[in-house]
Design a protein around this motif. Structure first.
Motif, short mmCIF file in Angstrom:
data_model
loop_
_atom_site.label_atom_id
_atom_site.label_comp_id
_atom_site.label_asym_id
_atom_site.label_seq_id
_atom_site.Cartn_x
_atom_site.Cartn_y
_atom_site.Cartn_z
N SER A 22 0.82 -1.22 0.00
CA SER A 22 0.00 0.00 0.00
C SER A 22 0.86 1.27 0.00
CB SER A 22 -0.93 0.00 1.22
OG SER A 22 -0.19 0.06 2.43
N LEU A 23 2.17 1.09 -0.08
CA LEU A 23 3.08 2.22 -0.14
C LEU A 23 2.69 3.21 -1.24
CD1 LEU A 23 6.94 2.05 0.10
CD2 LEU A 23 5.91 3.19 -1.83
N ASN A 24 2.29 2.66 -2.41
CA ASN A 24 1.96 3.51 -3.56
C ASN A 24 0.50 3.97 -3.57
OD1 ASN A 24 4.55 3.44 -4.76
ND2 ASN A 24 4.12 1.43 -5.63
N ALA A 25 -0.25 3.66 -2.53
CA ALA A 25 -1.68 3.98 -2.52
C ALA A 25 -1.95 5.48 -2.66
CB ALA A 25 -2.34 3.45 -1.24
N VAL A 26 -1.05 6.31 -2.16
CA VAL A 26 -1.27 7.76 -2.20
C VAL A 26 -0.52 8.43 -3.35
CG1 VAL A 26 -1.75 7.90 0.27
CG2 VAL A 26 0.60 8.15 -0.53
N THR A 27 0.10 7.61 -4.23
CA THR A 27 0.83 8.19 -5.35
C THR A 27 -0.08 9.00 -6.26
OG1 THR A 27 2.38 6.34 -5.31
CG2 THR A 27 2.33 7.66 -7.31
N GLY A 28 -1.31 8.52 -6.45
CA GLY A 28 -2.25 9.23 -7.31
C GLY A 28 -2.69 10.57 -6.76
N LEU A 29 -2.32 10.88 -5.51
CA LEU A 29 -2.70 12.14 -4.89
C LEU A 29 -1.72 13.27 -5.22
CD1 LEU A 29 -3.58 10.86 -1.29
CD2 LEU A 29 -5.10 11.06 -3.26
N VAL A 30 -0.67 12.97 -5.99
CA VAL A 30 0.36 13.97 -6.28
C VAL A 30 -0.23 15.27 -6.86
CG1 VAL A 30 2.34 14.49 -7.77
CG2 VAL A 30 2.31 12.37 -6.45
N PRO A 31 -1.13 15.20 -7.86
CA PRO A 31 -1.69 16.47 -8.37
C PRO A 31 -2.46 17.26 -7.30
CG PRO A 31 -2.09 14.70 -9.93
CD PRO A 31 -1.58 14.06 -8.66
N GLU A 32 -3.22 16.55 -6.46
CA GLU A 32 -3.97 17.22 -5.39
C GLU A 32 -3.03 17.85 -4.37
OE1 GLU A 32 -7.32 17.47 -4.94
OE2 GLU A 32 -7.65 16.61 -6.92
N MET A 33 -1.96 17.16 -4.04
CA MET A 33 -1.01 17.69 -3.07
C MET A 33 -0.23 18.85 -3.66
SD MET A 33 0.31 14.16 -1.29
CE MET A 33 1.29 15.01 -0.07
N ALA A 34 0.03 18.79 -4.97
CA ALA A 34 0.71 19.91 -5.62
C ALA A 34 -0.13 21.18 -5.53
CB ALA A 34 1.00 19.56 -7.08
N ALA A 35 -1.46 21.01 -5.65
CA ALA A 35 -2.36 22.17 -5.53
C ALA A 35 -2.43 22.65 -4.08
CB ALA A 35 -3.75 21.79 -6.02
N SER A 41 7.98 22.39 -4.89
CA SER A 41 8.16 21.96 -6.28
C SER A 41 7.54 20.58 -6.51
CB SER A 41 9.64 21.91 -6.63
OG SER A 41 10.30 20.88 -5.92
N LEU A 42 7.16 20.32 -7.77
CA LEU A 42 6.53 19.04 -8.11
C LEU A 42 7.46 17.87 -7.82
CD1 LEU A 42 4.19 17.44 -9.32
CD2 LEU A 42 5.20 17.82 -11.58
N SER A 43 8.75 18.02 -8.16
CA SER A 43 9.69 16.92 -7.93
C SER A 43 9.82 16.61 -6.44
CB SER A 43 11.07 17.24 -8.52
OG SER A 43 11.61 18.40 -7.93
N THR A 44 9.70 17.64 -5.60
CA THR A 44 9.76 17.42 -4.15
C THR A 44 8.50 16.71 -3.67
OG1 THR A 44 11.10 19.42 -3.86
CG2 THR A 44 10.01 18.55 -1.91
N ILE A 45 7.35 17.10 -4.20
CA ILE A 45 6.11 16.43 -3.82
C ILE A 45 6.12 14.98 -4.28
CG2 ILE A 45 3.61 16.36 -4.26
CD1 ILE A 45 3.64 19.41 -4.20
N GLU A 46 6.72 14.71 -5.44
CA GLU A 46 6.81 13.33 -5.93
C GLU A 46 7.66 12.47 -5.01
OE1 GLU A 46 6.27 13.88 -10.77
OE2 GLU A 46 8.27 13.92 -9.88
N LEU A 47 8.51 13.11 -4.20
CA LEU A 47 9.29 12.34 -3.22
C LEU A 47 8.39 11.68 -2.18
CD1 LEU A 47 12.38 14.65 -2.53
CD2 LEU A 47 12.33 12.48 -3.77
N ILE A 48 7.17 12.21 -1.99
CA ILE A 48 6.22 11.56 -1.09
C ILE A 48 5.97 10.12 -1.54
CG2 ILE A 48 3.81 11.58 -0.30
CD1 ILE A 48 5.59 13.72 0.96
N ALA A 49 6.01 9.92 -2.86
CA ALA A 49 5.80 8.58 -3.40
C ALA A 49 7.06 7.73 -3.34
CB ALA A 49 5.30 8.67 -4.84
N THR A 50 8.23 8.37 -3.41
CA THR A 50 9.46 7.59 -3.55
C THR A 50 10.39 7.59 -2.33
OG1 THR A 50 10.62 9.46 -4.56
CG2 THR A 50 9.47 7.93 -6.04
#
Length: 394
Positions: A22-35, A41-50
């Protein structure tokens, strides 16, 4: 221990995959979190997934130390606690620094789970049963990831931070492990694992397996972190539909887990080439997509290929370098974690060539073509060597 007798043990062990997957369960939230965090930065928010993948390495390396104090079951329970607590804190404190730190805790817990699970599978099972359990590890992971991602997408209607509620699952699995998984003793270990080389220099082949795991996971994770952005940026759908791409990826992983054992037995080393080839098709579909369905189909194929090459490389480490005990499997797991972590920087590197996500998908597909060709060459070379040895011994 009679591994065919205790079905409940198998269920309890594999249930931990539901949590780590379930680690990747919140990966799809990246656009919402970016808003929600426009100054980040987007690359920093993507670190939430990685970033959890980096801390998986901490968990993997720390598991051996903790196992000496707590046993592998104790390390597994601690990992579940880290995942459960680290997972749900963002519900109550939806602040980016807090989320970042708790994702680090979650990753550490996943590392503990991955290492202790593989060790307990090797300890309690051998032969075809072991291969089946390793394959089911991937299959159940895919099912857990699909279910958690789908649930997170539904919960998105109540707020992106509410989506983290899926991680309450960790507490339920803790109870299951506590009751039904026994403590492992030395007498339970399969014969191959009782003879571990102490102080021996690790062979280059094992490092090569680790490097291959690093590269292939890094490339595959591009789809994981970019699919939702591809869907929203090109106007194919919303963040919720982007989250469904991760669900389809997870369903592909589930299908792979169910078929891995048979593919491994039938194709042998060519299994790896097939897995890389399927990843190529997944990225090509995503690159050529002009609507939701091709992106979802590509996600399914990528998930399938991903959960074929990953258990293959894990099992290869155990089969070929079993004399090095947990060190062999843990080394491969570490490279797996680091590969997933550095993926955002791979995206930045590809971005220097083209800012078009579709072009980046084509570039990733080209990399997988090279890996598939190398895997075919290695398989043919190995077959010829085995054939020559049989002739010489005849």
């Amino acid at each position: 221990m009679n591994q065919n007798k205790n079905l409940v043990l198998k269920i309890a062990l594999l249930s931990t995959c539901l949590v780590s997957a379930s680690l990747n369960a919140v990966t799809g939230l990246v656009p919402e979190m970016a808003a929600a965090f426009p100054t980040v930065s987007l690359s920093t928010i993507e670190l939430i997934a990685t970033v959890p993948s980096l801390f998986q390495m901490v968990g993997v390396l720390g598991e051996q130390f903790l196992a000496k104090k707590l046993g592998h079951k104790g390390a597994m329970l601690l990992g579940l606690l880290f995942c459960a607590v680290g997972g749900i804190v963002p519900i109550f404190l939806p602040l980016f620094p807090v989320i970042f730190v708790t994702r680090c805790f979650f990753g550490t817990g996943c590392g503990l789970l991955m290492s202790s699970l593989l060790t307990l599978i090797v300890t309690f099972f051998d032969g075809q049963t072991r291969s089946t359990m390793i394959g089911l590890n991937g299959g159940i992971s895919g099912l857990g990831s699909a279910g958690a991602t789908f649930a997170a997408g539904l919960l998105l209607a109540f707020g992106w931070n509410v989506s983290f509620s899926v991680y309450f699952l960790g507490f339920a699995v803790m109870a299951l492990v506590l009751v039904f998984v026994p403590k492992a003793s030395n007498k339970d270990a399969a014969p191959a694992e009782k003879m571990e080389k102490k102080g021996s220099k690790l062979p280059l082949g094992l490092w090569g397996l680790g490097a291959l795991m690093f590269t292939s996971v890094m490339l595959a994770t591009m789809y994981v972190i970019k699919a939702s952005t591809l869907i929203t940026d090109y106007g194919y759908g919303t963040a919720k539909e982007g989250s469904l791409a991760i669900t389809f990826l997870s369903l592909g992983s589930f299908a792979a887990g169910l078929t891995y054992g048979k593919l491994r037995a039938k194709l042998g080393n060519l299994t790896l080439a097939l897995a890389f080839g399927i990843c190529v098709l997944g990225f090509l579909l995503g690159g050529f997509a002009n609507s939701l369905l091709p992106v979802w189909a590509g996600a399914f194929l990528l998930g399938y290929g991903y959960l074929i090459f990953m258990p293959f490389l894990q099992e290869q480490a155990s089969r070929s370098y079993g004399a090095y005990g947990e060190t062999a499997t843990n080394l491969v797991l570490v490279f797996q974690s680091v590969g997933a972590f550095v993926t955002p920087w791979l995206g930045n590197l590809f971005g220097l060539v083209s800012g078009d996500l579709k072009v980046q998908f084509f570039m990733t597909a080209a990399c997988f073509i090279l890996l598939a060709a190398a895997a075919v060459w290695q398989s043919v070379k190995s077959t010829r060597q085995n054939h020559s040895s049989e002739i010489a011994n005849a």
